[in-house]
Design an enzyme around this catalytic site. Sequence first.
Site, PDB file in Angstrom:
ATOM      1  CE  LYS A  94       3.456   1.363   4.409  1.00  0.00           C
ATOM      2  NZ  LYS A  94       3.572   0.018   5.195  1.00  0.00           N
ATOM      3  CE  LYS A 118      12.751  -2.939   0.499  1.00  0.00           C
ATOM      4  NZ  LYS A 118      11.933  -4.080   0.816  1.00  0.00           N
ATOM      5  CE  LYS A 130      10.356  -6.166   7.113  1.00  0.00           C
ATOM      6  NZ  LYS A 130      10.070  -6.240   5.590  1.00  0.00           N
ATOM      7  N   GLY A 169       2.676  -6.155   5.714  1.00  0.00           N
ATOM      8  CA  GLY A 169       2.926  -7.674   6.020  1.00  0.00           C
ATOM      9  C   GLY A 169       4.373  -7.662   5.579  1.00  0.00           C
ATOM     10  CG  ASP A 170       8.715  -9.195   5.495  1.00  0.00           C
ATOM     11  OD1 ASP A 170       8.842  -8.538   4.506  1.00  0.00           O
ATOM     12  OD2 ASP A 170       9.235 -10.057   6.136  1.00  0.00           O
ATOM     13  CG  ASN A 244       2.890 -11.468  -1.464  1.00  0.00           C
ATOM     14  OD1 ASN A 244       3.466 -10.452  -1.942  1.00  0.00           O
ATOM     15  ND2 ASN A 244       1.558 -11.352  -1.752  1.00  0.00           N
ATOM     16  CB  SER A 383       2.584   0.249   1.335  1.00  0.00           C
ATOM     17  OG  SER A 383       2.494  -1.247   1.757  1.00  0.00           O
TER      18      SER A 383
HETATM   19  P1  NDP Z   1       5.569 -15.505   2.499  1.00  0.00           P
HETATM   20  O1  NDP Z   1       5.496 -15.767   3.885  1.00  0.00           O
HETATM   21  O2  NDP Z   1       4.283 -15.221   1.810  1.00  0.00           O
HETATM   22  O3  NDP Z   1       6.431 -16.539   1.874  1.00  0.00           O
HETATM   23  C1  NDP Z   1       7.803 -16.821   2.417  1.00  0.00           C
HETATM   24  C2  NDP Z   1       8.414 -18.002   1.291  1.00  0.00           C
HETATM   25  O4  NDP Z   1       9.861 -18.168   1.907  1.00  0.00           O
HETATM   26  C3  NDP Z   1       7.883 -19.311   1.912  1.00  0.00           C
HETATM   27  O5  NDP Z   1       7.889 -19.983   0.507  1.00  0.00           O
HETATM   28  C4  NDP Z   1       8.694 -19.840   2.820  1.00  0.00           C
HETATM   29  O6  NDP Z   1       8.840 -21.265   2.955  1.00  0.00           O
HETATM   30  C5  NDP Z   1      10.147 -19.227   2.343  1.00  0.00           C
HETATM   31  N1  NDP Z   1      10.968 -18.986   3.615  1.00  0.00           N
HETATM   32  C6  NDP Z   1      10.795 -18.400   4.518  1.00  0.00           C
HETATM   33  N2  NDP Z   1      11.921 -18.228   5.607  1.00  0.00           N
HETATM   34  C7  NDP Z   1      12.595 -19.326   4.866  1.00  0.00           C
HETATM   35  C8  NDP Z   1      13.879 -19.737   5.488  1.00  0.00           C
HETATM   36  N3  NDP Z   1      14.250 -19.460   6.556  1.00  0.00           N
HETATM   37  N4  NDP Z   1      14.489 -20.785   4.540  1.00  0.00           N
HETATM   38  C9  NDP Z   1      13.876 -21.301   3.524  1.00  0.00           C
HETATM   39  N5  NDP Z   1      12.659 -20.719   2.918  1.00  0.00           N
HETATM   40  C10 NDP Z   1      12.217 -19.740   3.663  1.00  0.00           C
HETATM   41  O7  NDP Z   1       6.738 -14.285   2.653  1.00  0.00           O
HETATM   42  P2  NDP Z   1       6.832 -13.034   1.368  1.00  0.00           P
HETATM   43  O8  NDP Z   1       6.604 -13.678   0.049  1.00  0.00           O
HETATM   44  O9  NDP Z   1       5.937 -11.783   1.614  1.00  0.00           O
HETATM   45  O10 NDP Z   1       8.287 -12.690   1.582  1.00  0.00           O
HETATM   46  C11 NDP Z   1       9.446 -13.126   0.906  1.00  0.00           C
HETATM   47  C12 NDP Z   1      10.787 -12.152   0.987  1.00  0.00           C
HETATM   48  O11 NDP Z   1      10.172 -11.052   0.276  1.00  0.00           O
HETATM   49  C13 NDP Z   1      11.099 -11.928   2.218  1.00  0.00           C
HETATM   50  O12 NDP Z   1      12.523 -11.619   2.244  1.00  0.00           O
HETATM   51  C14 NDP Z   1      10.512 -10.376   2.453  1.00  0.00           C
HETATM   52  O13 NDP Z   1      11.232  -9.714   3.316  1.00  0.00           O
HETATM   53  C15 NDP Z   1      10.476  -9.964   1.192  1.00  0.00           C
HETATM   54  N6  NDP Z   1       9.637  -8.899   0.614  1.00  0.00           N
HETATM   55  C16 NDP Z   1       8.157  -8.968   1.006  1.00  0.00           C
HETATM   56  C17 NDP Z   1       7.353  -8.007   0.542  1.00  0.00           C
HETATM   57  C18 NDP Z   1       5.952  -8.208   0.858  1.00  0.00           C
HETATM   58  O14 NDP Z   1       5.352  -7.130   0.074  1.00  0.00           O
HETATM   59  N7  NDP Z   1       5.194  -9.251   1.084  1.00  0.00           N
HETATM   60  C19 NDP Z   1       8.040  -6.586  -0.079  1.00  0.00           C
HETATM   61  C20 NDP Z   1       9.460  -6.568  -0.247  1.00  0.00           C
HETATM   62  C21 NDP Z   1       9.918  -7.825   0.271  1.00  0.00           C
HETATM   63  P3  NDP Z   1       7.836 -21.965   4.166  1.00  0.00           P
HETATM   64  O15 NDP Z   1       6.479 -21.898   3.504  1.00  0.00           O
HETATM   65  O16 NDP Z   1       8.436 -23.201   4.259  1.00  0.00           O
HETATM   66  O17 NDP Z   1       8.143 -21.321   5.366  1.00  0.00           O
HETATM   67  O1  2IT Z   2      10.129  -5.375   2.944  1.00  0.00           O
HETATM   68  C1  2IT Z   2       9.127  -4.829   2.283  1.00  0.00           C
HETATM   69  O2  2IT Z   2       9.154  -3.915   1.589  1.00  0.00           O
HETATM   70  C2  2IT Z   2       7.826  -5.081   2.707  1.00  0.00           C
HETATM   71  N1  2IT Z   2       7.716  -6.134   3.363  1.00  0.00           N
HETATM   72  C3  2IT Z   2       6.668  -4.149   2.481  1.00  0.00           C
HETATM   73  C4  2IT Z   2       6.499  -3.077   3.433  1.00  0.00           C
HETATM   74  C5  2IT Z   2       5.281  -2.455   3.269  1.00  0.00           C
HETATM   75  O3  2IT Z   2       5.152  -1.240   4.251  1.00  0.00           O
HETATM   76  O4  2IT Z   2       4.570  -2.521   2.234  1.00  0.00           O
END
Ligand code: NDP
Ligand code: 2IT
Length: 451
Positions: A94, A118, A130, A169-170, A244, A383
């Site tokens: 997952k 996690k 992943k 998603g991610d 997000n 999830s």
């Molecule tokens: P989004 O795509 O919604 O947003 C990503 C954000 O981070 C944007 O503001 C983006 O800026 C910025 N960003 C991405 N890459 C870079 C980079 N290389 N340098 C600077 N800024 C960057 O992603 P999420 O919010 O879903 O994910 C953010 C983090 O949270 C990641 O590490 C992800 O693995 C983690 N995460 C996400 C989960 C989820 O449910 N979505 C769950 C657990 C962890 P820009 O718009 O300019 O690209």
């Molecule tokens: O990093 C993470 O935990 C996620 N992007 C969410 C993974 C999931 O299966 O909901």
Amino acid sequence: MAVADHVDFPTFMEGVKRRNPGQPEFVQAVQEVAEDIFDFIADKEEYHAQQILRRIAEPDRVVSFRVCWEDDNGNIRVQRGWRVQNNNAIGPYKGGIRFHPSVTESVLKFLAFEQTFKNALTGLPMGGGKGGSNFNPKGKSVREIMRFCQSFMTELYRHIGADVDVPAGDIGVGGREIGFMFGQYKRITNEFTGVLTGKGLEWGGSLIRTEATGYGAVYFLANMLAAKGQDLVGKSAVISGSGNVATHAAEKIVQLGGKVLTLSDSGGFIHDPDGITQEKIDWVKAHKTHRRGRIEDYCAEFKSATFTAGKTPWAVPCDVVLPCATQNELNGDDAKMLVANGCIAVSEGANMPTDLAGVHVFKDAKIMFAPGKAANAGGVAVSGLEMSQNSGRRSWSEAELQQMLKDIMAGIHERCLTYGDQGGGYIDYVKGANIAGFKKVADAMLAFGVV
Ligand code: NDP
Ligand code: 2IT
């Protein structure tokens, strides 16, 4: 039976580096976990004899594939796609899918490794995986994104399944992309199953999945503060990212009485000393997600703010910090600056946003520091609840799910205390999360023998 040789920590890490050349993110993630696990298993012969850590740090499999698609001008484009299935000792693989030009096998291997611990910490039956691609969604039309998602799923579908591996998603993958991928999976297999999470509410999705990661990271922060008799009321927060996780973390900070000072994207950060209110967060969500805009445009809309190009927000003094953008965005010098400026707590919304030097600074300063594998587990936890709802063909109400998310985050906090309480009022959440996550997966692996 002969006693197996105990490999020491430096020798173990040398082996990890040798076997994974050119994969610095993966090596970093393994080292962060191994630093704590070696102490824990020092007197536990079976974990050594069965080579448990070595086996968790070797993915079950890494699938890599070509993804061809046609852009709007008729050019043929070629990307690489991957799915890393790290470990399924406690449940189906997952973990999310990331679309970003910085995606490499190393990045996805580190994420799948972290995900394994996690997911164990959530208490739900999910293994770690992943996936993703070096596809860059920026500047692409919706039709181009649809064609890419369809082509990606045309290969991925043979490696996943509701009881096999369940992506979500991610970075760069939200509800729209999940929709395109689910549509293609359904079309190819003629099956409507819970093969992906983060689905739309009309077609098997769960309420609060969108909000869960950011909200969960703030609940974890609130749990850490409560353990010290404190709360978020009146506390100032510095947040990175504006996607997000960042926007929902900001929303929950505001709801719990805190003041959000910053947000950022890959172009730089905005600082709004008046505080980023719910109305402003709604504007950011619409601007970044729907209009695909830049965070710097915030300053034209809200005059109290300033934009700093090309920088992260860590120099802004604050009480609490939530790094919610990407890996290694906060280094050792940043960590020193935050501690010197009086920051008391860090809750990682992103995965591995703090580099190893930064982790050591926070640990040495003994501030409250929640690693991503504990703090951002709320997303994958909901999830997991979406998977349960799909297999039970039912859905829980928003109030029920909100409560479940709070309970799960409190449960993770408790699990971290078991091995993280160092006495004298200091809780090492990194150690607590690493050991609790490891132990659950390791004990399942022991039950299965050498496989
Ligand atoms: P989004 O795509 O919604 O947003 C990503 C954000 O981070 C944007 O503001 C983006 O800026 C910025 N960003 C991405 N890459 C870079 C980079 N290389 N340098 C600077 N800024 C960057 O992603 P999420 O919010 O879903 O994910 C953010 C983090 O949270 C990641 O590490 C992800 O693995 C983690 N995460 C996400 C989960 C989820 O449910 N979505 C769950 C657990 C962890 P820009 O718009 O300019 O690209
Ligand atoms: O990093 C993470 O935990 C996620 N992007 C969410 C993974 C999931 O299966 O909901």
